[in-house]
Design an enzyme around this catalytic site. Structure first.
Site, short mmCIF file in Angstrom:
data_model
loop_
_atom_site.label_atom_id
_atom_site.label_comp_id
_atom_site.label_asym_id
_atom_site.label_seq_id
_atom_site.Cartn_x
_atom_site.Cartn_y
_atom_site.Cartn_z
CG LEU A 35 -1.97 -1.09 1.34
CD1 LEU A 35 -2.72 -1.01 2.66
CD2 LEU A 35 -2.95 -1.01 0.17
CG ASP A 36 0.35 4.21 -2.91
OD1 ASP A 36 1.15 3.40 -3.40
OD2 ASP A 36 -0.61 4.72 -3.54
CB VAL A 37 4.00 6.32 2.23
CG1 VAL A 37 3.79 7.58 1.44
CG2 VAL A 37 4.50 6.65 3.62
#
Ligand code: URA
Length: 239
Positions: free
Chosen positions: A102-104
């Site tokens: 998942l993106d930051v």
């Protein structure tokens, strides 16, 4: 199995470190200190304590984390803390990996395991395991947005249009969509290609599991739990 091997494969360090833990009297089984590293211990249903903390023997381990924003899905993060810092150290030592990333700034459900076949099954587009995302939109959503996502949008570097499996508005600015593929920034790119913009992204569900529902009903941001056999069945029949 020898106690030192049990500790080593459960993530308590090198063989030498595990022998030492045992010899220093830091390991208990059924409340009794076992200080013989070569003691032969049956692993079925084994519960043991290391330095006062209780662990269950797991041949392979499966974990669900409710990822907060501001954590990178990398063992060597560049600008933020690692999601692995949210897991207990022995799980990291036994080398659990996240199932996709998942993106930051994305929050929500992230799975981990040290079972390579499990990770492969859940990541393979051929298995069609849906992931459910909830996106807060910059502009109010409308039928045209849903139609674009469901009929497929063109993304740079993708040979074919990418389609959502489902898409609906939960309210004017909240879109829920599901996808059975995992590509870099895919949800943000799809919504941008459909003419809107994601202000916040949350992964609500993965296969048959969803945050807010059993067994993840009370999993708060930053918390994790072990997935047991029945949970894996619920996640996906071939997981
Ligand atoms: N799609 C995105 O754009 N970001 C994520 O973190 C996951 C899916």
């Amino acid at each position: 199995m020898k106690l030192e091997r049990i500790l080593q494969n459960q993530g308590f360090g090198s063989r030498r470190q595990c022998r030492q833990l045992v010899e220093l009297g830091k390991v208990r089984i059924d409340g009794h200190i076992i200080d013989e590293p070569d003691a032969d211990i049956p692993t079925t249903g084994l519960v043991f304590e290391v330095e006062g903390e209780t662990w269950t023997y797991r041949e392979k381990t499966y974990v669900a984390l409710h990822k907060p924003a501001g954590f990178e899905c990398s063992h060597e993060p560049k600008h933020h803390r690692s999601v692995y810092s949210l897991l207990p150290h022995p799980l990291v030592t036994r080398n659990v990996q996240s199932v996709g990333r998942l993106d930051v700034d994305t929050t929500g459900l992230l799975l981990f395991s040290d079972d390579g076949a499990f990770i492969h099954t859940l990541s393979s587009p051929k298995k069609h395991v849906p992931k459910v995302y909830r996106a807060r939109l910059a502009e109010a959503g409308n039928e045209a947005l849903l139609h674009s996502l469901l009929s497929g949008v063109s993304l740079l570097d993708e040979p074919r249009p990418v389609q959502a499996l489902t898409a609906r508005l939960l309210d004017e600015y909240t879109l829920e969509m599901s996808l059975d593929l995992g590509k870099y920034h895919v949800v943000k790119r799809m919504i941008a290609a459909a003419g809107n913009h994601v202000e916040h992204l949350h992964r609500h569900g993965f296969g048959g599991l969803a945050l807010g529902e059993a067994p993840l009903a009370s999993l708060a941001e930053g918390e994790w739990l072990y997935l047991e056999a029945a949970d894996l069945q619920q996640l996906h029949p071939s997981a």
